[in-house]
Design an enzyme around this catalytic site. Structure first.
Site, short mmCIF file in Angstrom:
data_model
loop_
_atom_site.label_atom_id
_atom_site.label_comp_id
_atom_site.label_asym_id
_atom_site.label_seq_id
_atom_site.Cartn_x
_atom_site.Cartn_y
_atom_site.Cartn_z
N SER A 283 0.84 -1.19 0.00
CA SER A 283 0.00 0.00 0.00
C SER A 283 0.88 1.24 0.00
O SER A 283 2.07 1.18 0.34
CB SER A 283 -0.90 0.02 1.24
OG SER A 283 -0.18 0.47 2.38
N ASP A 284 0.32 2.38 -0.39
CA ASP A 284 1.04 3.62 -0.16
C ASP A 284 0.86 4.00 1.30
O ASP A 284 0.08 3.41 2.04
CB ASP A 284 0.54 4.72 -1.10
CG ASP A 284 1.63 5.74 -1.41
OD1 ASP A 284 2.55 5.90 -0.59
OD2 ASP A 284 1.56 6.39 -2.47
N TRP A 285 1.58 5.00 1.73
CA TRP A 285 1.65 5.39 3.14
C TRP A 285 0.25 5.65 3.71
O TRP A 285 -0.41 6.61 3.35
CB TRP A 285 2.52 6.62 3.28
CG TRP A 285 2.76 7.10 4.69
CD1 TRP A 285 1.83 7.63 5.53
CD2 TRP A 285 3.99 7.09 5.41
NE1 TRP A 285 2.40 7.96 6.72
CE2 TRP A 285 3.74 7.65 6.68
CE3 TRP A 285 5.29 6.68 5.10
CZ2 TRP A 285 4.74 7.81 7.64
CZ3 TRP A 285 6.29 6.84 6.06
CH2 TRP A 285 6.01 7.40 7.32
N GLY A 286 -0.20 4.76 4.57
CA GLY A 286 -1.47 4.95 5.24
C GLY A 286 -2.70 4.80 4.38
O GLY A 286 -3.82 5.12 4.82
N SER A 287 -2.55 4.29 3.16
CA SER A 287 -3.71 4.28 2.25
C SER A 287 -4.78 3.26 2.66
O SER A 287 -5.94 3.41 2.30
CB SER A 287 -3.27 4.01 0.80
OG SER A 287 -2.76 2.71 0.64
#
Length: 743
Positions: A283-287
């Site tokens: 995932s992207d950061w915190g997505s």
């Protein structure tokens, strides 16, 4: 000859057999380890957290004992941990876990580690695939020596809105060029195979559609047809997958109402299904957590369930999997087979990297010291930076500068910049070791040349108090060089701009110089296309240097003084004004096209602006000239299984050696789906001495003529096609028509 051919075939078969055996061994080891793991240990492999030394995203609202979690096997990967000593220390914690499973260390190595290359958009302007691969190779060599296993690059999003700050990270607006560059960067980062000591795992990001964020606003929604998705935005990801990219990263945006992180169509159906991707998705950061904010998930456990079900294997910085996934499996909400599949993919990469055989193999202080001090890396950075700079304008031969000029005034907020040369996403650079533009001009100019400097204003340029001193220097100088543009932190992630003109009153500084009779040579540094109409109209020479990297000052001077003949071409269209955005050369034909720029009545046109761009895709000048001629085709008719060879003669018709990026475009005038007015289908970078000529060839086959039809089937339709060759998308020199016959 037959014996040699047999020997080569036998060697190739043997290598394939060895590779197959090695992969089978990895699979067996993965399955054996998987059988020993508890559910909590499996979930731990899918949890990625950031180190505390620096951050590349919004901070977590939870305080955790990360080192304890590592020892307990609850973390499978860390990002933002770097340096041979630190990665070795943290890896030792992981080896205290029950099963001694090593960590993966990831880092955003976007355009260099210690040695900084031009921002990726600038580097794409070189259209030099070998140079682009080389810069990624050097970045991998330095990063891997510092204990990094994995880079979150390349970004392969197609970007057609320069307001979006992250165009800086990509390869521009064109699908074909972007696809070729995506593959080159993957090859550069990963080398011939994963596990090489000078290689890192690459990541194709952001999957998918992120470059089409509405209004160019970062993290915004994306709304597009499936046809547009398949035709424009997916091909660079497919090219990265075909090049063997190890991982994919999903994106922050929603795509037609579904967050990419929870989008099964993207991750399960297309990536892991149709394309057969065997790596893992992070995932992207915190997505994962942000799906709650989107309104797509009720809470964090719901977000975790939707992410793993959709095919997102590793959770970066949401702690959604760590806190919820085991309970979701125990309650029956999530099938353990989904967890096993994700863990299997992550463990496979750890085995392929050789981390189970030697967890510290990339954390070698001696190799780190040698790699980061290698002078060949800085030499490559200087060469590639110069090759990436686009000469937008050069009226009257204003460039190159004479080295015997009596006096040169170097003026502007970026004239003495160092940190701003590098652009965003810098990992481990040292601006103190860099030469600014004025430093480099002093070095390049002759011993009798007086070089003076004045900033005029800072980059924000909110006032004109410094203009007077700059104008006084300019009055006394024979040559004036004006350096303007963006600071390093005006483009990149979370750096969308509603107005992409020159910041503050920089444009007024140019006008003030013109008003005293001094027309400066203008150098523009930026991470995106900017709008600078007064400069474009009033300057004699404009060099677009982007943010050129560690050796940017020297490289700019190399081009200004003619030590390097510019050859770069724009990878994005430059608009004249904000109202034209989004703008690109690959527009679809309308029923009322503008056929005559003087007649826009009842046409698809603006009535208060020219309808052409300021600088078109593919534009870029040289200190020499190139002539195109003698176009010939092997045939003008092609069967579905046939090929046509297009050839022409390229001649350096000027007085100095130079390189031309020749561009091959196609138009399909009649089809079952309306096609763009022009599509790039090939390019070559050709270096020629004065008077030298060369035959240049492009091959046209069925795939060249194919497109996605209404049912998203890939194929070519019988009919006529226009072939075009030129120096830019708006500078076509040769044309010919061919016919594809029916089946």
């Amino acid at each position: 000859m037959e014996k040699k051919r047999f020997t080569r075939t036998a060697i190739a078969c043997a290598l394939m057999a060895l590779a197959g055996a090695a992969q089978a061994d990895v699979s067996q080891r993965v399955e054996a380890l998987l059988r020993q793991m508890t559910l909590d240990e499996k979930v731990g492999q899918l949890n990625q957290l950031s180190g505390k030394n620096f951050s590349t995203g919004p901070g977590s609202d939870k305080v955790r004992d990360i080192e304890r979690d590592i020892r307990d096997g609850r973390i499978g990967s860390m990002l933002n941990i770097r340096g041979a000593a630190e990665t070795r220390r943290v890896q030792a914690l992981a080896l205290q876990s029950r099963l001694h499973i090593p960590l993966l260390f990831g880092l955003d190595v976007i355009h260099g580690y210690r040695t900084v290359f031009p921002v990726p958009l600038g580097e794409a302007a070189s259209w030099d695939l070998d140079a682009i691969e080389e810069s990624a190779r050097i970045a991998a060599r330095e990063a891997s020596a510092a204990g990094v296993h994995w880079t979150f690059a390349p970004m392969v999003d197609i970007g057609r809105d320069p307001r979006w700050g992250r165009v800086m990270e990509g390869a521009g607006e064109d699908t074909y060029l972007g696809s070729r560059i995506a593959a080159a960067r993957v090859r550069g980062f990963q080398g011939t195979k994963l596990g090489g000591l000078e290689s890192v795992m690459a990541t194709a990001k952001h999957f998918a559609g992120y470059g089409a964020a509405l209004a160019g606003r970062d993290y915004n929604a994306v709304d597009m047809s499936e046809h547009q998705l398949y035709e424009t935005y997916l091909p660079p990801f497919k090219a990265a997958a075909d090049a063997g990219v190890a991982t994919f990263m999903n994106s922050f945006n929603t795509l037609n109402g579904i967050p990419a992180t929870g989008n099964a169509m993207l991750q399960r159906d297309i990536l892991k299904g149709r394309w057969g991707f065997k790596g893992f998705v992070v995932s992207d950061w915190g997505s994962v957590r942000e799906m709650v904010v989107h309104g797509y998930a009720n809470d964090l456990p719901d977000a975790a369930a939707k992410a793993i079900t959709a095919g997102s294997d590793m959770d970066m910085e949401s702690s959604a999997y760590a806190s919820s996934l085991a309970n979701l499996v125990r309650s029956g909400r999530v099938d353990v087979k989904l967890v096993d599949d994700a863990v299997r993919r992550v463990l496979t990469k750890k085995f392929e990297l050789g981390l189970f055989d030697d967890p510290y193999r990339f954390s070698d202080p001696a190799r780190e010291k040698a790699a980061l001090a290698d002078p060949r890396h800085r030499a490559a950075a200087r060469r590639i930076a110069a090759e990436s700079m686009v000469l937008l304008k050069n009226d009257g031969g204003a460039l190159p500068l004479r080295k015997d000029a009596r006096s040169i005034a170097v003026i502007g907020p970026l004239a003495d910049a160092r940190r701003d040369l590098e652009g965003g996403w810098i990992v481990d650079s040292n601006a103190a070791t860099m030469a600014s533009l004025v430093d480099a001009v002093r070095t390049h100019a002759g011993p009798g040349t007086r070089v003076a400097y004045a900033a005029g204003c800072d980059v924000a340029c909110r006032g004109t108090d410094g203009f007077a001193a700059a104008l006084d220097l300019a009055r006394a100088a024979d040559v004036v060089v004006l350096a303007v543009g963006e600071s390093w932190d005006m483009s990149g992630e979370a750096k969308s701009r509603a107005n992409i003109g020159l910041p503050g009153r920089q444009a007024e500084l140019f006008d003030a110089l013109k008003a005293i009779g001094k027309t400066p040579v203008v150098v523009i540094m930026a991470g995106r296309p900017l709008i600078f109409e007064n400069v474009a109209q009033g300057a004699n020479a404009i060099l677009y240097a982007w943010h050129p990297g560690s050796e940017g000052g020297n490289a700019i001077a190399d081009v200004l003084f003619g030590d390097v003949n510019p050859s770069a071409k724009l990878p994005m269209t430059f608009p004249r004004n904000m109202g034209q955005i989004p703008i690109g050369y690959q527009q679809y034909q309308t029923g009322r096209p503008v056929l005559d720029n003087g007649n826009s009545v009842y046409r698809s046109a603006y009535i208060d602006s020219p309808n052409t761009p300021r600088y078109a895709f593919g534009h870029g000048l040289s200190y020499t000239t190139f002539a195109y001629g003698d176009l010939r085709l092997s045939s003008t008719r092609m069967t579905p299984d046939g090929k046509i060879t297009l050839q022409f003669t390229l001649t350096n018709s000027g007085r100095v050696a130079g390189a031309e990026v020749v561009q091959f475009y196609l138009r399909d005038p009649v089809a079952s789906v309306v096609r763009p007015v022009k599509e790039l289908k090939g390019f070559q970078r050709i270096a020629l001495k004065p008077g030298e000529h060369r035959t240049v060839s492009f091959t046209v086959d069925r795939d060249t003529l194919s497109f996605f039809d209404r049912k998203l089937a890939w194929g070519a339709e019988p009919g006529t096609f226009e072939l075009m060759v030129g120096s830019a998308s708006d500078d076509i020199r040769l044309r010919q028509t061919i016919e594809l016959t029916g089946p």
